[in-house]
Design a protein around this motif. Sequence first.
Motif, PDB file in Angstrom:
ATOM      1  N   PHE A 183       0.835  -1.217   0.000  1.00 21.25           N
ATOM      2  CA  PHE A 183       0.000   0.000   0.000  1.00 21.25           C
ATOM      3  C   PHE A 183       0.867   1.265   0.000  1.00 21.25           C
ATOM      4  N   ARG A 184       0.361   2.312  -0.616  1.00 17.60           N
ATOM      5  CA  ARG A 184       1.028   3.614  -0.613  1.00 17.60           C
ATOM      6  C   ARG A 184       0.711   4.305   0.708  1.00 17.60           C
ATOM      7  N   MET A 185       1.281   3.785   1.775  1.00 16.88           N
ATOM      8  CA  MET A 185       1.005   4.297   3.125  1.00 16.88           C
ATOM      9  C   MET A 185       1.378   5.759   3.286  1.00 16.88           C
ATOM     10  N   GLU A 186       2.361   6.183   2.494  1.00 20.41           N
ATOM     11  CA  GLU A 186       2.933   7.524   2.640  1.00 20.41           C
ATOM     12  C   GLU A 186       1.925   8.644   2.378  1.00 20.41           C
ATOM     13  N   TRP A 187       0.808   8.340   1.723  1.00 20.53           N
ATOM     14  CA  TRP A 187      -0.168   9.384   1.423  1.00 20.53           C
ATOM     15  C   TRP A 187      -1.300   9.464   2.457  1.00 20.53           C
ATOM     16  N   GLY A 188      -1.288   8.559   3.428  1.00 25.38           N
ATOM     17  CA  GLY A 188      -2.307   8.613   4.483  1.00 25.38           C
ATOM     18  C   GLY A 188      -3.606   7.941   4.067  1.00 25.38           C
ATOM     19  N   PRO A 189      -4.458   7.661   5.060  1.00 25.92           N
ATOM     20  CA  PRO A 189      -5.735   7.005   4.783  1.00 25.92           C
ATOM     21  C   PRO A 189      -6.762   7.988   4.219  1.00 25.92           C
ATOM     22  N   ILE A 190      -7.659   7.480   3.379  1.00 24.33           N
ATOM     23  CA  ILE A 190      -8.773   8.296   2.861  1.00 24.33           C
ATOM     24  C   ILE A 190     -10.041   7.491   3.133  1.00 24.33           C
ATOM     25  N   PHE A 191     -11.001   8.111   3.768  1.00 25.73           N
ATOM     26  CA  PHE A 191     -12.025   7.354   4.476  1.00 25.73           C
ATOM     27  C   PHE A 191     -13.346   7.140   3.735  1.00 25.73           C
TER      28      PHE A 191
ATOM     29  N   ASP B 199      11.079   6.596 -12.560  1.00 25.33           N
ATOM     30  CA  ASP B 199      11.014   5.172 -12.218  1.00 25.33           C
ATOM     31  C   ASP B 199       9.865   4.941 -11.238  1.00 25.33           C
ATOM     32  N   ASP B 200       9.652   3.688 -10.861  1.00 22.81           N
ATOM     33  CA  ASP B 200       8.491   3.352 -10.037  1.00 22.81           C
ATOM     34  C   ASP B 200       8.493   4.095  -8.698  1.00 22.81           C
ATOM     35  N   LEU B 201       9.687   4.191  -8.078  1.00 28.66           N
ATOM     36  CA  LEU B 201       9.745   4.855  -6.783  1.00 28.66           C
ATOM     37  C   LEU B 201       9.483   6.356  -6.930  1.00 28.66           C
ATOM     38  N   ALA B 202      10.077   6.955  -7.958  1.00 24.48           N
ATOM     39  CA  ALA B 202       9.858   8.391  -8.194  1.00 24.48           C
ATOM     40  C   ALA B 202       8.373   8.655  -8.452  1.00 24.48           C
ATOM     41  N   LYS B 203       7.741   7.786  -9.238  1.00 22.11           N
ATOM     42  CA  LYS B 203       6.301   7.918  -9.500  1.00 22.11           C
ATOM     43  C   LYS B 203       5.496   7.766  -8.224  1.00 22.11           C
ATOM     44  N   ARG B 204       5.935   6.812  -7.393  1.00 23.22           N
ATOM     45  CA  ARG B 204       5.213   6.575  -6.149  1.00 23.22           C
ATOM     46  C   ARG B 204       5.286   7.788  -5.227  1.00 23.22           C
ATOM     47  N   ARG B 205       6.412   8.497  -5.276  1.00 19.17           N
ATOM     48  CA  ARG B 205       6.589   9.662  -4.406  1.00 19.17           C
ATOM     49  C   ARG B 205       5.864  10.895  -4.919  1.00 19.17           C
ATOM     50  N   ASN B 206       5.381  10.838  -6.159  1.00 14.87           N
ATOM     51  CA  ASN B 206       4.878  12.048  -6.811  1.00 14.87           C
ATOM     52  C   ASN B 206       3.362  12.059  -7.066  1.00 14.87           C
ATOM     53  N   ILE B 207       2.762  13.234  -6.878  1.00 16.50           N
ATOM     54  CA  ILE B 207       1.471  13.528  -7.498  1.00 16.50           C
ATOM     55  C   ILE B 207       1.592  14.927  -8.116  1.00 16.50           C
ATOM     56  N   THR B 208       1.321  15.012  -9.407  1.00 16.91           N
ATOM     57  CA  THR B 208       1.429  16.272 -10.134  1.00 16.91           C
ATOM     58  C   THR B 208       0.022  16.732 -10.509  1.00 16.91           C
ATOM     59  N   ILE B 209      -0.311  17.916 -10.056  1.00 17.05           N
ATOM     60  CA  ILE B 209      -1.640  18.479 -10.332  1.00 17.05           C
ATOM     61  C   ILE B 209      -1.503  19.570 -11.388  1.00 17.05           C
ATOM     62  N   ASN B 210      -2.346  19.530 -12.398  1.00 14.39           N
ATOM     63  CA  ASN B 210      -2.433  20.628 -13.357  1.00 14.39           C
ATOM     64  C   ASN B 210      -3.881  21.079 -13.472  1.00 14.39           C
ATOM     65  N   VAL B 211      -4.100  22.353 -13.213  1.00 16.18           N
ATOM     66  CA  VAL B 211      -5.444  22.922 -13.390  1.00 16.18           C
ATOM     67  C   VAL B 211      -5.835  22.721 -14.855  1.00 16.18           C
ATOM     68  N   PRO B 212      -7.027  22.173 -15.135  1.00 18.27           N
ATOM     69  CA  PRO B 212      -7.439  21.960 -16.526  1.00 18.27           C
ATOM     70  C   PRO B 212      -7.431  23.263 -17.324  1.00 18.27           C
ATOM     71  N   LYS B 213      -7.219  23.120 -18.642  1.00 15.88           N
ATOM     72  CA  LYS B 213      -7.243  24.301 -19.501  1.00 15.88           C
ATOM     73  C   LYS B 213      -8.622  24.955 -19.478  1.00 15.88           C
ATOM     74  N   GLY B 214      -8.653  26.255 -19.612  1.00 16.07           N
ATOM     75  CA  GLY B 214      -9.931  26.972 -19.687  1.00 16.07           C
ATOM     76  C   GLY B 214     -10.419  27.501 -18.346  1.00 16.07           C
ATOM     77  N   ILE B 215      -9.725  27.132 -17.265  1.00 18.43           N
ATOM     78  CA  ILE B 215     -10.158  27.611 -15.942  1.00 18.43           C
ATOM     79  C   ILE B 215      -9.620  29.014 -15.675  1.00 18.43           C
ATOM     80  N   ILE B 216      -8.341  29.231 -16.019  1.00 20.53           N
ATOM     81  CA  ILE B 216      -7.748  30.562 -15.823  1.00 20.53           C
ATOM     82  C   ILE B 216      -8.060  31.389 -17.074  1.00 20.53           C
ATOM     83  N   PRO B 217      -8.793  32.489 -16.938  1.00 20.41           N
ATOM     84  CA  PRO B 217      -9.210  33.235 -18.135  1.00 20.41           C
ATOM     85  C   PRO B 217      -8.026  33.965 -18.801  1.00 20.41           C
TER      86      PRO B 217
END
Lengths: 271, 271
Positions: free
Chosen positions: B32-40, B253-271
């Motif tokens: 399990f990806r314990m590092e991100w905490g539980p989501i209930f 690599d797998d570990l780098a991916k596991r450590r990462n979450i990349t958020i991008n605001v969808p296009k069209g939100i910022i005018p």
Amino acid sequence: MQHLFDPGYFEEPFSTLVLEYPEADVYPFNQFRMEWGPIFHRGRLDGSARVLIIGQDPAQHETIVRRILVGEAGRRAQGFLAKLGITTSYVFINTYLYSVWGSVKAATRKSPLLVGHRNQWIDAIMDGGKVEAVVTLGTAAAEAWGFWKTTPGGMASTVASAAITHPTQPESSSKNDKTKKALATKKMLANWNSGLQTLSAAIAHPDTIIPLKLYGEAWAEGDRVPMPERDFPAGLPAWMHEQDGWAARRGSDDLAKRRNITINVPKGIIP
Amino acid sequence: MQHLFDPGYFEEPFSTLVLEYPEADVYPFNQFRMEWGPIFHRGRLDGSARVLIIGQDPAQHETIVRRILVGEAGRRAQGFLAKLGITTSYVFINTYLYSVWGSVKAATRKSPLLVGHRNQWIDAIMDGGKVEAVVTLGTAAAEAWGFWKTTPGGMASTVASAAITHPTQPESSSKNDKTKKALATKKMLANWNSGLQTLSAAIAHPDTIIPLKLYGEAWAEGDRVPMPERDFPAGLPAWMHEQDGWAARRGSDDLAKRRNITINVPKGIIP
């Protein structure tokens, strides 16, 4: 193991204040990162706060955690509170609900809708009658407090307040120049010492009674205090409140950066 | 404009369930990806839920929002509920509190501490006595429900239940093969139609009374329903519940991916 958490916005007047908040007609997209949503507070909303701290605006860590002053600025502010014997009985709000993009125009800063909503937050916090001291971090926050002081509630209030330098002003004013940063830090800590001296007498009900120990000329051990887990929403991992630098805005240009927050779990967390 | 939000975990027994949750001794880091905490959860914890849906595990969008089934799988499950006339009176929990990493060992799946904590959640939801139907998404969730059915509360319960295929099984089983995906979708929707027929009679108190309209052989307009704002924590921007694909795990690599979450605001939100 128990993990304390912040139960959030389930009681009035706060549940209404987070239901209906100023949007892009009050906070323009060309001055604020509206796309990430408003971020409201950190700390006690149950009437137990003895100190109200007003910060400026949320950055990327705050955007992920959805609580304010959770990065380095928060750690330094937490240390300031600790010197006053305040370990849990505090609440933080910001001058601005949204992250500043570029600079804020005077007309926006003084907008009655922007100021009015913030004053409702201050009223709600002050109405409990337990707040004994108010701390403002930086010039925008000092102005925000000044605006509240012109309201009926503000004029009637005799609460002690201190306007202190924003906790990351040494970094923002020195642009990686170490000598400049050390000087700015020294100047800020002297300013913070004045704030401590003003407020310590006003706080009649600290969480712990400790002798006032002023800052030196540079950061010393214990001056920066971790945010307690109980200030964070349920289930957030420990590194989000114990560490800093795990969220960054990345991109090839200003717009790409604005659209992005990149989170990396700090090294050493995954065994 | 009012923005409804989920007030979260402020009432018992849920405030205790999120205070003390199973950690790495129960959910091992190698599964399990314990590092991100539980989501209930997502949905109603105030006793108003008529349908309990059990999913599998949270992915990256869930990790940011801190609510479960908020991406494409959630949109499809929300559509399933809508066909039953359930628009607000539902609650989702997952088989696993943490995101699966690789595969889950049988011993972990059956661990008394893991199962026991989940059964406490199911007990807490069923104790209100209003739940009229239970839906499990995929095999792990069906097993989880089966485990609860062996408890005293489960044995006494006569609530209707349907085990349906996991909403993103067509994608996970077809690996970008369009023909395979279309076949798997057709098969899944037939399976979901059986579930609808089982459950529609059991739901005596839907939010809206509508004639049962079964799925066709492929997704049709209206089959995928956006998550309502009121399922999300206060202040989250609209694109987080209206859109999908804004969070990704990136790395070399797998570990780098596991450590990462990349958020991008969808296009069209910022005018």
